[in-house]
Structures are given as structure tokens and as C-alpha cells.
Write a protein that holds these residues in place. Structure first.
Motif, PDB file in Angstrom:
ATOM      1  N   MET A   1       0.861  -1.091   0.105  1.00 16.96           N
ATOM      2  CA  MET A   1      -0.044   0.176   0.098  1.00 16.96           C
ATOM      3  C   MET A   1       0.799   1.324  -0.021  1.00 16.96           C
ATOM      4  N   ILE A   2       0.552   2.270  -0.861  1.00 13.65           N
ATOM      5  CA  ILE A   2       1.069   3.439  -0.985  1.00 13.65           C
ATOM      6  C   ILE A   2       1.319   4.149   0.526  1.00 13.65           C
ATOM      7  N   ASN A   3       2.336   4.467   1.062  1.00 15.74           N
ATOM      8  CA  ASN A   3       2.519   5.229   2.365  1.00 15.74           C
ATOM      9  C   ASN A   3       1.495   6.568   1.963  1.00 15.74           C
ATOM     10  N   ILE A   4       0.637   6.918   2.945  1.00 13.27           N
ATOM     11  CA  ILE A   4      -0.254   7.985   2.828  1.00 13.27           C
ATOM     12  C   ILE A   4       0.282   9.331   2.643  1.00 13.27           C
ATOM     13  N   LEU A   5       1.296   9.511   3.494  1.00  9.48           N
ATOM     14  CA  LEU A   5       2.205  10.624   3.449  1.00  9.48           C
ATOM     15  C   LEU A   5       2.976  11.041   1.904  1.00  9.48           C
ATOM     16  N   LYS A   6       3.367   9.745   1.546  1.00  8.20           N
ATOM     17  CA  LYS A   6       4.092   9.727   0.336  1.00  8.20           C
ATOM     18  C   LYS A   6       3.192   9.938  -0.833  1.00  8.20           C
ATOM     19  N   TYR A   7       2.059   9.458  -0.586  1.00  8.46           N
ATOM     20  CA  TYR A   7       0.817   9.708  -1.717  1.00  8.46           C
ATOM     21  C   TYR A   7       0.602  11.235  -1.802  1.00  8.46           C
ATOM     22  N   ARG A   8       0.486  11.868  -0.474  1.00 10.35           N
ATOM     23  CA  ARG A   8       0.206  13.301  -0.638  1.00 10.35           C
ATOM     24  C   ARG A   8       1.206  14.102  -1.226  1.00 10.35           C
ATOM     25  N   GLU A   9       2.575  13.596  -1.075  1.00 12.06           N
ATOM     26  CA  GLU A   9       3.561  14.462  -1.782  1.00 12.06           C
ATOM     27  C   GLU A   9       3.651  14.167  -3.183  1.00 12.06           C
ATOM     28  N   ILE A  10       3.135  13.047  -3.662  1.00 12.45           N
ATOM     29  CA  ILE A  10       3.004  12.528  -5.071  1.00 12.45           C
ATOM     30  C   ILE A  10       2.246  13.478  -5.753  1.00 12.45           C
ATOM     31  N   LEU A  11       0.747  13.828  -5.074  1.00 15.85           N
ATOM     32  CA  LEU A  11      -0.207  14.456  -5.387  1.00 15.85           C
ATOM     33  C   LEU A  11       0.141  16.077  -5.581  1.00 15.85           C
ATOM     34  N   ALA A  12       1.136  16.404  -4.462  1.00 20.70           N
ATOM     35  CA  ALA A  12       1.498  17.840  -4.581  1.00 20.70           C
ATOM     36  C   ALA A  12       2.359  18.173  -5.941  1.00 20.70           C
ATOM     37  N   GLU A  13       3.284  17.162  -6.062  1.00 18.79           N
ATOM     38  CA  GLU A  13       4.181  17.067  -7.148  1.00 18.79           C
ATOM     39  C   GLU A  13       3.229  16.921  -8.591  1.00 18.79           C
ATOM     40  N   LEU A  14       2.523  16.378  -8.726  1.00 15.20           N
ATOM     41  CA  LEU A  14       1.491  16.433  -9.769  1.00 15.20           C
ATOM     42  C   LEU A  14       0.928  17.620 -10.145  1.00 15.20           C
ATOM     43  N   ARG A  15       0.238  18.188  -9.100  1.00 14.85           N
ATOM     44  CA  ARG A  15      -0.158  19.373  -8.971  1.00 14.85           C
ATOM     45  C   ARG A  15       0.796  20.609  -9.633  1.00 14.85           C
ATOM     46  N   PHE A  54      -8.202   8.282  -0.451  1.00  9.90           N
ATOM     47  CA  PHE A  54      -7.217   7.571   0.118  1.00  9.90           C
ATOM     48  C   PHE A  54      -6.995   6.044  -0.587  1.00  9.90           C
ATOM     49  N   PRO A  55      -6.157   5.809  -1.211  1.00  5.22           N
ATOM     50  CA  PRO A  55      -6.294   4.469  -2.117  1.00  5.22           C
ATOM     51  C   PRO A  55      -6.300   3.299  -1.564  1.00  5.22           C
ATOM     52  N   ASP A  56      -7.063   2.392  -2.018  1.00 10.76           N
ATOM     53  CA  ASP A  56      -7.429   1.009  -1.533  1.00 10.76           C
ATOM     54  C   ASP A  56      -6.372   0.217  -2.266  1.00 10.76           C
ATOM     55  N   ALA A  57      -5.835  -0.968  -1.637  1.00 15.67           N
ATOM     56  CA  ALA A  57      -4.865  -1.772  -2.348  1.00 15.67           C
ATOM     57  C   ALA A  57      -5.091  -3.177  -2.186  1.00 15.67           C
ATOM     58  N   GLU A  58      -4.712  -3.803  -3.128  1.00 13.89           N
ATOM     59  CA  GLU A  58      -4.830  -5.202  -3.225  1.00 13.89           C
ATOM     60  C   GLU A  58      -3.228  -5.781  -3.480  1.00 13.89           C
ATOM     61  N   SER A  59      -3.022  -6.823  -2.440  1.00 11.80           N
ATOM     62  CA  SER A  59      -1.803  -7.445  -2.454  1.00 11.80           C
ATOM     63  C   SER A  59      -1.637  -8.719  -3.254  1.00 11.80           C
ATOM     64  N   LYS A  60      -0.337  -8.895  -3.903  1.00 13.70           N
ATOM     65  CA  LYS A  60      -0.073 -10.133  -4.510  1.00 13.70           C
ATOM     66  C   LYS A  60       1.267 -10.629  -4.635  1.00 13.70           C
ATOM     67  N   GLY A  61       1.243 -11.934  -4.443  1.00 15.12           N
ATOM     68  CA  GLY A  61       2.788 -12.405  -3.928  1.00 15.12           C
ATOM     69  C   GLY A  61       2.916 -12.968  -2.717  1.00 15.12           C
ATOM     70  N   ASN A  62       4.236 -13.303  -2.265  1.00 12.12           N
ATOM     71  CA  ASN A  62       4.585 -13.777  -1.093  1.00 12.12           C
ATOM     72  C   ASN A  62       5.440 -13.121  -0.218  1.00 12.12           C
ATOM     73  N   ALA A  63       5.912 -13.441   1.178  1.00  6.78           N
ATOM     74  CA  ALA A  63       6.647 -12.598   1.897  1.00  6.78           C
ATOM     75  C   ALA A  63       8.092 -12.234   1.459  1.00  6.78           C
ATOM     76  N   ASP A  64       8.619 -12.825   0.350  1.00  9.67           N
ATOM     77  CA  ASP A  64       9.665 -12.517  -0.047  1.00  9.67           C
ATOM     78  C   ASP A  64       9.677 -11.545  -1.501  1.00  9.67           C
ATOM     79  N   ASN A  65       8.558 -11.571  -2.230  1.00 10.59           N
ATOM     80  CA  ASN A  65       8.534 -10.889  -3.448  1.00 10.59           C
ATOM     81  C   ASN A  65       6.837 -10.559  -3.593  1.00 10.59           C
ATOM     82  N   TYR A  66       6.451  -9.287  -3.118  1.00 11.07           N
ATOM     83  CA  TYR A  66       4.824  -8.956  -3.596  1.00 11.07           C
ATOM     84  C   TYR A  66       4.868  -7.706  -3.927  1.00 11.07           C
ATOM     85  N   LYS A  67       3.575  -7.118  -4.537  1.00 12.22           N
ATOM     86  CA  LYS A  67       3.299  -6.025  -4.974  1.00 12.22           C
ATOM     87  C   LYS A  67       1.994  -5.842  -4.601  1.00 12.22           C
ATOM     88  N   GLU A  68       1.540  -4.481  -4.704  1.00  6.91           N
ATOM     89  CA  GLU A  68       0.188  -4.138  -4.165  1.00  6.91           C
ATOM     90  C   GLU A  68      -0.260  -3.209  -5.393  1.00  6.91           C
TER      91      GLU A  68
END
Length: 149
Positions: A1-15, A54-68
């Protein structure tokens, strides 16, 4: 899941990046958990806003290698008092917002400022918005961004 504080920074940068390329400037960024929350935050606002869930997330993968996959819903909105626009001024206003949305989508597809931790934005669904969140008009986009951990 994208860190919500980082997400806010991403949106500010996009703006900021969108505003550099657009005549119509985005006045601010507003994040909200739900439609009801966004309506409350927009209630007394005047201006042109980039609003986001606030983005919802779906995880895929295992403990060693996953993405959301993070589901994002972004709005470009401006409050327009009912009955204040003629048909011509309304379509012109929407066209100006559409130009800004095209720039925003281009910036999302580039997202070179995220350093490879987040990817996506290839598939974007765009919709027109009328009288949402207490009288705002504009456009919305739905997309997925993937983060890797």
C-alpha cells in the motif's frame, strides 16, 4: 500500500508539474477517505482542486516478493453556482478543465519523480462530473498504481 504521506507528496508534485504546463491553475490538493468526507472538506471551498481518495490496495505475491495494486480516484473540480453559466460558458469551462486533465494524465504516465518504486497509470478511465460533492463540476479519473516492497 502506498504510504499515505508519500501519496500526498506525489499529488502535490503532480499539481506543481501540471500547473507549470497549464493556463488554468490547480489551487490545492484535497485528500479524503470517502465521498462524504470529501463533501465535508469541499463545503466552503472556492477554487479549482485536485481531489483524491485514500487509495485502497490489493496485495499479490508472497513474503519475499510482493506487489500491491493501489486503486486511485482523482477529481479535478471547481464549484459553479447553479444557473450561473450559459450553455456556451459551461462547455468552454469544461473544455478548459479537460485541457488540465490531459496534462495531469500525461504527468501521471511519466511519473519519473517516483524513482521506480511505483509504476502504472497506463490504463486510465476518465469521466465527466456534474454537481458532485455539494455543487462541484469537473472530471474524474480512475487508475491503478503498483508499488513494490
Amino acid at each position: 500500500m502506498i504510504n499515505i504521506l508519500k501519496y500526498r507528496e506525489i499529488l502535490a508534485e503532480l499539481r506543481a508539474r501540471t500547473n507549470k504546463r497549464s493556463e488554468m491553475k490547480i489551487d490545492g490538493v484535497i485528500l479524503a477517505v470517502s465521498d462524504k468526507h470529501l463533501t465535508k472538506k469541499l463545503r466552503d471551498q472556492a477554487g479549482f482542486f485536485l481531489c483524491a481518495n485514500f487509495p485502497d490496495a490489493e496485495s499479490k505475491g508472497n513474503a519475499d516478493n510482493y506487489k500491491e495494486d493501489n486503486r486511485l480516484l482523482l477529481f479535478l473540480l471547481e464549484k459553479v453556482p447553479a444557473g450561473d453559466e450559459t450553455d456556451e460558458s459551461e462547455i468552454t469551462h469544461y473544455a478548459r478543465m479537460q485541457d488540465v486533465m490531459c496534462i495531469l494524465k500525461d504527468e501521471i504516465r511519466g511519473m519519473d519523480f517516483v524513482c521506480g518504486e511505483i509504476s502504472g497509470g497506463e490504463d486510465i478511465n476518465t469521466e465527466w462530473e456534474y454537481d458532485v460533492f455539494g455543487g462541484f463540476n469537473g472530471l474524474s479519473i480512475g487508475l491503478k498504481l503498483t508499488d513494490y516492497d
